[in-house]
Design a protein around this motif. Structure first.
Motif, mmCIF file in Angstrom:
data_model
loop_
_atom_site.group_PDB
_atom_site.id
_atom_site.type_symbol
_atom_site.label_atom_id
_atom_site.label_comp_id
_atom_site.label_asym_id
_atom_site.label_seq_id
_atom_site.Cartn_x
_atom_site.Cartn_y
_atom_site.Cartn_z
ATOM 1 N N UNK A 1 -2.707 -26.045 -65.372
ATOM 2 C CA UNK A 1 -4.501 -25.279 -65.024
ATOM 3 C C UNK A 1 -4.949 -25.067 -65.885
ATOM 4 N N UNK A 2 -4.237 -23.428 -67.111
ATOM 5 C CA UNK A 2 -4.787 -23.363 -68.051
ATOM 6 C C UNK A 2 -4.078 -23.378 -68.952
ATOM 7 N N UNK A 3 -4.681 -22.903 -70.644
ATOM 8 C CA UNK A 3 -3.631 -23.364 -71.671
ATOM 9 C C UNK A 3 -2.878 -22.838 -71.350
ATOM 10 N N UNK A 4 -1.833 -22.788 -71.757
ATOM 11 C CA UNK A 4 -1.265 -22.013 -72.559
ATOM 12 C C UNK A 4 -0.955 -20.695 -72.777
ATOM 13 N N UNK A 5 -1.484 -20.209 -73.687
ATOM 14 C CA UNK A 5 -2.026 -19.585 -74.484
ATOM 15 C C UNK A 5 -2.615 -18.355 -73.545
ATOM 16 N N UNK A 6 -3.287 -19.022 -72.337
ATOM 17 C CA UNK A 6 -4.259 -17.709 -71.358
ATOM 18 C C UNK A 6 -2.989 -17.290 -70.518
ATOM 19 N N UNK A 7 -1.956 -17.216 -70.689
ATOM 20 C CA UNK A 7 -1.054 -16.836 -69.550
ATOM 21 C C UNK A 7 -0.474 -15.934 -69.982
ATOM 22 N N UNK A 8 -0.427 -15.002 -71.024
ATOM 23 C CA UNK A 8 -0.725 -14.036 -71.943
ATOM 24 C C UNK A 8 -1.244 -13.541 -71.063
ATOM 25 N N UNK A 9 -2.042 -13.793 -70.424
ATOM 26 C CA UNK A 9 -3.426 -12.610 -69.648
ATOM 27 C C UNK A 9 -3.360 -12.768 -67.848
ATOM 28 N N UNK A 10 -3.236 -14.073 -67.573
ATOM 29 C CA UNK A 10 -3.157 -14.624 -66.178
ATOM 30 C C UNK A 10 -2.254 -13.914 -65.500
ATOM 31 N N UNK A 11 -0.951 -13.479 -65.992
ATOM 32 C CA UNK A 11 -0.153 -13.584 -65.742
ATOM 33 C C UNK A 11 -0.702 -11.835 -64.213
ATOM 34 N N UNK A 12 -1.284 -11.235 -65.704
ATOM 35 C CA UNK A 12 -0.613 -10.252 -65.303
ATOM 36 C C UNK A 12 -2.117 -9.630 -63.662
ATOM 37 N N UNK A 13 -2.466 -10.719 -63.151
ATOM 38 C CA UNK A 13 -2.929 -10.727 -61.850
ATOM 39 C C UNK A 13 -2.611 -11.197 -60.825
ATOM 40 N N UNK A 14 -0.999 -11.704 -61.374
ATOM 41 C CA UNK A 14 -0.823 -12.308 -59.885
ATOM 42 C C UNK A 14 0.884 -10.929 -59.419
#
Length: 266
Positions: free
Chosen positions: A68-81
């Motif tokens: 659902x997002x570019x892989x590199x964005x998961x460096x940030x998005x993980x922290x809100x889960x």
């Protein structure tokens, strides 16, 4: 080991810690959205938004259904889960107690940058340690670790209320529980602690927080400060005390004796 409750550290440079409050609100809303969406939706969010080292490093591929997002964005998005309400509550409690004063010391914008960079550092260190791991990393712990170590560097002598061993309320200088917390993270990482907790992510956040707080703190903000009551009060400038002007004594009257100077009388 301990649960932070409250600190005696007032805000000095900002009126309201609205970035800290905003981060708490966003984390809570994301958790509610994933929890209310059901188990399948929650699992999809973890796979699609969590940080998976093997996927980011191109040693494994994610099912296209979860991209659902570019892989590199998961460096940030993980922290809100977050995995559950206790995972969320523990992180947000630390952020609430310690985040406001770090925000006060850095300023709103620099504090937000600081928080996000600590989150990125946590994921990066986890990816470095577990390069081929396929386990999704979630949670704000990396960013929170950065906030905690920044508070330790800025305000080690401030008194904080904590629950020691989740039972005993104590009011002690911040450096005591925070150094113990820091040592616990290092020991658990070195010993390869519980598999369900990413100690490497904590270490990454700690390293980033310790460096970034030195660079991003506002001008004039000291390191290793104490609480307000620890500072010796300075006496206010006293206005000059009004005094009567000195008037010299009048010269003594010289009696007029002698001829032709007889005193008059009735």
């Amino acid at each position: 080991m301990f649960i932070p409750l409250y600190d005696t550290n007032r805000l000095r440079h900002i009126r309201l810690q609205y970035v800290t409050i905003g981060l708490i609100v966003v984390n809570a809303l994301v958790y509610l959205a994933t929890a209310l969406g059901g188990e399948s939706f929650s699992n999809a969010a973890v796979l699609g938004l969590g940080f998976i080292p093997s996927v980011v490093h191109d040693t494994a591929e994610l099912d296209p259904r979860f991209i659902v997002i570019p892989e590199s964005l998961s460096y940030l998005t993980y922290s809100f889960l977050h995995a559950d309400i206790f995972h969320l509550g523990g992180n947000m409690l630390f952020l609430w107690v310690f985040g406001d004063n770090v925000e006060d010391a850095l300023g709103h914008i620099r504090y937000l940058i600081f928080y996000l960079l600590c989150a990125i550092a946590g994921a990066a260190f986890q990816g470095l340690v577990a390069w081929d791991s396929q386990a999704p990393l979630i949670g704000a712990s990396g960013a929170i670790a950065g906030v905690v170590v920044a508070y330790l560097i800025l305000y080690p002598r401030v008194k904080v209320w904590v629950l020691a061993f989740a039972r005993i309320p104590l009011r002690i200088p911040a450096f005591i529980p925070l150094i113990l917390w820091l040592l616990f993270q290092v020991v658990m990482f070195a010993a390869g602690g519980e598999d369900q907790i990413s100690w490497a992510c904590h270490i990454g956040g700690i390293i980033a927080g310790a460096v970034l707080v030195l660079v991003l703190r506002s001008r004039g903000v000291p390191l290793f400060a104490g609480a307000d009551e620890d500072v010796a009060p300075t006496a206010p400038d006293q206005p000059p005390v009004a005094t009567e002007p000195l008037i010299p004594d009048p010269p003594a009257a010289t009696p007029r004796w002698g001829r032709g100077n007889a005193s008059s009388s009735d």
